[in-house]
Design a protein around this motif. Sequence first.
Motif, PDB file in Angstrom:
ATOM      1  N   ALA A  35      -7.416 -18.206  66.243  1.00 37.87           N
ATOM      2  CA  ALA A  35      -6.220 -17.863  65.642  1.00 37.87           C
ATOM      3  C   ALA A  35      -5.875 -16.187  65.927  1.00 37.87           C
ATOM      4  N   ALA A  36      -6.877 -15.571  66.597  1.00 40.29           N
ATOM      5  CA  ALA A  36      -6.807 -14.058  66.733  1.00 40.29           C
ATOM      6  C   ALA A  36      -5.433 -13.487  67.364  1.00 40.29           C
ATOM      7  N   ASP A  37      -5.026 -14.280  68.627  1.00 38.29           N
ATOM      8  CA  ASP A  37      -3.822 -13.940  69.185  1.00 38.29           C
ATOM      9  C   ASP A  37      -2.796 -14.026  68.365  1.00 38.29           C
ATOM     10  N   LEU A  38      -2.308 -15.254  67.815  1.00 42.35           N
ATOM     11  CA  LEU A  38      -1.227 -15.178  66.773  1.00 42.35           C
ATOM     12  C   LEU A  38      -1.242 -14.253  65.698  1.00 42.35           C
ATOM     13  N   MET A  39      -2.250 -14.107  65.104  1.00 43.47           N
ATOM     14  CA  MET A  39      -2.279 -13.235  63.817  1.00 43.47           C
ATOM     15  C   MET A  39      -1.891 -11.726  64.450  1.00 43.47           C
ATOM     16  N   THR A  40      -2.517 -11.388  65.615  1.00 45.12           N
ATOM     17  CA  THR A  40      -2.354  -9.980  66.204  1.00 45.12           C
ATOM     18  C   THR A  40      -0.854  -9.891  66.330  1.00 45.12           C
ATOM     19  N   LEU A  41      -0.143 -10.859  67.011  1.00 43.21           N
ATOM     20  CA  LEU A  41       1.362 -10.791  67.370  1.00 43.21           C
ATOM     21  C   LEU A  41       1.856 -10.890  66.210  1.00 43.21           C
ATOM     22  N   LEU A  42       1.529 -11.405  65.031  1.00 46.44           N
ATOM     23  CA  LEU A  42       2.479 -11.556  63.872  1.00 46.44           C
ATOM     24  C   LEU A  42       2.293 -10.138  62.975  1.00 46.44           C
ATOM     25  N   TYR A  43       1.109  -9.445  62.989  1.00 43.34           N
ATOM     26  CA  TYR A  43       1.071  -8.417  62.234  1.00 43.34           C
ATOM     27  C   TYR A  43       1.531  -6.997  62.905  1.00 43.34           C
ATOM     28  N   PHE A  44       1.303  -7.062  64.287  1.00 44.21           N
ATOM     29  CA  PHE A  44       1.514  -6.003  65.161  1.00 44.21           C
ATOM     30  C   PHE A  44       2.983  -5.987  65.855  1.00 44.21           C
ATOM     31  N   HIS A  70     -10.389 -20.260  54.983  1.00 47.27           N
ATOM     32  CA  HIS A  70     -11.704 -20.051  55.520  1.00 47.27           C
ATOM     33  C   HIS A  70     -11.898 -19.304  56.637  1.00 47.27           C
ATOM     34  N   ILE A  71     -10.594 -19.028  57.501  1.00 47.98           N
ATOM     35  CA  ILE A  71     -10.476 -18.239  58.392  1.00 47.98           C
ATOM     36  C   ILE A  71     -10.175 -16.871  58.141  1.00 47.98           C
ATOM     37  N   SER A  72     -10.636 -16.467  56.797  1.00 50.65           N
ATOM     38  CA  SER A  72     -10.437 -15.142  56.562  1.00 50.65           C
ATOM     39  C   SER A  72     -10.993 -13.875  57.395  1.00 50.65           C
ATOM     40  N   PRO A  73     -11.655 -14.029  58.118  1.00 46.60           N
ATOM     41  CA  PRO A  73     -12.219 -12.924  58.961  1.00 46.60           C
ATOM     42  C   PRO A  73     -11.174 -12.373  59.807  1.00 46.60           C
ATOM     43  N   VAL A  74     -10.473 -13.256  60.585  1.00 45.99           N
ATOM     44  CA  VAL A  74      -9.282 -12.870  61.372  1.00 45.99           C
ATOM     45  C   VAL A  74      -8.186 -12.157  60.518  1.00 45.99           C
ATOM     46  N   TRP A  75      -8.074 -12.546  59.429  1.00 51.38           N
ATOM     47  CA  TRP A  75      -7.011 -11.942  58.496  1.00 51.38           C
ATOM     48  C   TRP A  75      -7.491 -10.546  58.056  1.00 51.38           C
ATOM     49  N   PRO A 234      13.698 -26.495  57.634  1.00 49.24           N
ATOM     50  CA  PRO A 234      12.711 -25.626  58.003  1.00 49.24           C
ATOM     51  C   PRO A 234      12.192 -25.504  59.325  1.00 49.24           C
ATOM     52  N   VAL A 235      11.382 -24.734  59.664  1.00 43.84           N
ATOM     53  CA  VAL A 235      10.943 -24.767  61.043  1.00 43.84           C
ATOM     54  C   VAL A 235       9.413 -24.437  61.273  1.00 43.84           C
ATOM     55  N   ILE A 236       8.653 -25.341  61.983  1.00 45.75           N
ATOM     56  CA  ILE A 236       7.391 -25.042  62.387  1.00 45.75           C
ATOM     57  C   ILE A 236       7.032 -25.087  63.778  1.00 45.75           C
ATOM     58  N   ILE A 237       5.955 -24.358  64.018  1.00 47.30           N
ATOM     59  CA  ILE A 237       5.479 -24.196  65.375  1.00 47.30           C
ATOM     60  C   ILE A 237       4.313 -24.461  65.354  1.00 47.30           C
ATOM     61  N   LEU A 238       3.797 -25.678  66.398  1.00 49.67           N
ATOM     62  CA  LEU A 238       2.446 -26.107  66.601  1.00 49.67           C
ATOM     63  C   LEU A 238       1.694 -25.313  67.632  1.00 49.67           C
ATOM     64  N   VAL A 239       0.862 -24.663  67.108  1.00 50.31           N
ATOM     65  CA  VAL A 239       0.276 -23.592  68.120  1.00 50.31           C
ATOM     66  C   VAL A 239      -0.970 -24.340  68.789  1.00 50.31           C
ATOM     67  N   LYS A 240      -1.006 -24.388  70.128  1.00 50.90           N
ATOM     68  CA  LYS A 240      -2.216 -25.079  70.747  1.00 50.90           C
ATOM     69  C   LYS A 240      -3.148 -24.033  70.971  1.00 50.90           C
ATOM     70  N   THR A 241      -4.229 -24.190  70.248  1.00 48.95           N
ATOM     71  CA  THR A 241      -5.642 -23.304  70.684  1.00 48.95           C
ATOM     72  C   THR A 241      -6.634 -23.937  70.983  1.00 48.95           C
ATOM     73  N   ASP A 242      -7.755 -23.040  71.102  1.00 46.59           N
ATOM     74  CA  ASP A 242      -9.199 -23.323  71.432  1.00 46.59           C
ATOM     75  C   ASP A 242      -9.823 -22.857  70.333  1.00 46.59           C
ATOM     76  N   MET A 243     -10.471 -23.604  69.550  1.00 42.84           N
ATOM     77  CA  MET A 243     -11.483 -23.102  68.466  1.00 42.84           C
ATOM     78  C   MET A 243     -12.543 -21.998  69.126  1.00 42.84           C
ATOM     79  N   GLY A 244     -12.647 -21.221  68.973  1.00 43.59           N
ATOM     80  CA  GLY A 244     -13.817 -20.066  69.521  1.00 43.59           C
ATOM     81  C   GLY A 244     -13.259 -19.386  70.614  1.00 43.59           C
ATOM     82  N   HIS A 245     -12.143 -19.243  70.847  1.00 43.52           N
ATOM     83  CA  HIS A 245     -11.625 -18.668  72.149  1.00 43.52           C
ATOM     84  C   HIS A 245     -12.259 -17.430  72.369  1.00 43.52           C
TER      85      HIS A 245
END
Length: 280
Positions: A35-44, A70-75, A234-245
Motif C-alpha cells: 500500500a506504500a504507493d497509494l498512501m504516499t500519493l494520498l498524503y503528499f 494492521h498495516i499501521s507501519p505504512v501509515w 458513493p465511490v470505491i476504487i479497487l486498487v490492484k497491488t502485490d503484497m510485499g511489493h
Amino acid sequence: MDNTELKRLATQVRRDIIRMVAGAASGHPGGSLGAADLMTLLYFETMKQSPATFTKEGKGEDVFYLSNGHISPVWYSVLARSGYFPLSELGTFRHLGSRLQGHPTPVKGLPGVRVASGSLGQGLSTAIGHALMKKLDGDPCKVYVLMGDGETEEGQVWEAAMFGAARHVDNIIAFVDWNNQQIDGTCDEVMSLGDYRGKWEAFGWQVLEADGHDFDSLRSKIAEAQQLCGKSKPVIILVKTDMGHGVDFMCGTNEWHGKAPSAEQAERALAQLEETLGDY
C-alpha cells in the motif's frame, strides 16, 4: 509532485516499514509494502490535509481512515514524513508505552489518527459516519478510507455498503487494497471474492479500478472518483497491488502478511530499497 519524487518517497516509506517491523520483531510488512504507493500519493498529493490544521472533527479538510489497521507501519511512515510527529518516533514502533502501537489508536493523542482500527470490518462504517457529518455541516471536503480485500469478508462491510448507497453518501472515496492475499492464504482459498467489482456495483457503488503501483493510474482514477462525488452514489476504487511489493522475496505471497524479518532478511530487503530521504 512528479512521479520521480513520489517514487523516491514511496521507496523511503518502504525502508521505514522494514526497519520498524524488524526493530520490533513484530508487525505486518506485506500489506504495508503493497500500500506504500497509494498512501504516499494520498498524503503528499491528493488530500487537503496538514498537521498544522489537524483536528479530530476534520472540519475544512479531507480526512482519512485506515480500516485494515494492521498495516499501521505504512501509515505511521507517511504521517511522520508529512510532519505529524517526529521521524525519530518511528523507532518506538510496537514498544511498550509507545504511541505507535501495532494497531493505530488515538489514546495517547497521536496526531493524524482519529479512531482505533484493526478490528477488521469497521472502517467503512466509521468513514461513512464522518462523511454524513460533513454533509450536515456543509463541508465540501471528502472522506477517504482504505480497506483490505480479505477484510471485506466481514459482514459489517456490506451493511455499511448498503447504508452508504441508500443514504446517497457521495462525498466518500473508499479504496480496497486488492492483492488477493490474507493471513491464512489467498482470498480465493479462504473465501472467494467472486465477481468483486460486480458485488460493489450491485450494492449501489460507483466502481473504478487502478494499478496500485502506477502513480499515473492511481492519480487518474482518484481524479475520476473526485469528479463522481456529489452525484448521489458513493465511490470505491479497487486498487490492484502485490503484497510485499518492492522486496522480491516478500512479493506476491501471504507469508509476510504478519511476520517480521530477521536481521539478515531485513538487510536483504533494505539492499533492494535505496535510501532516498534519510532513515529515521
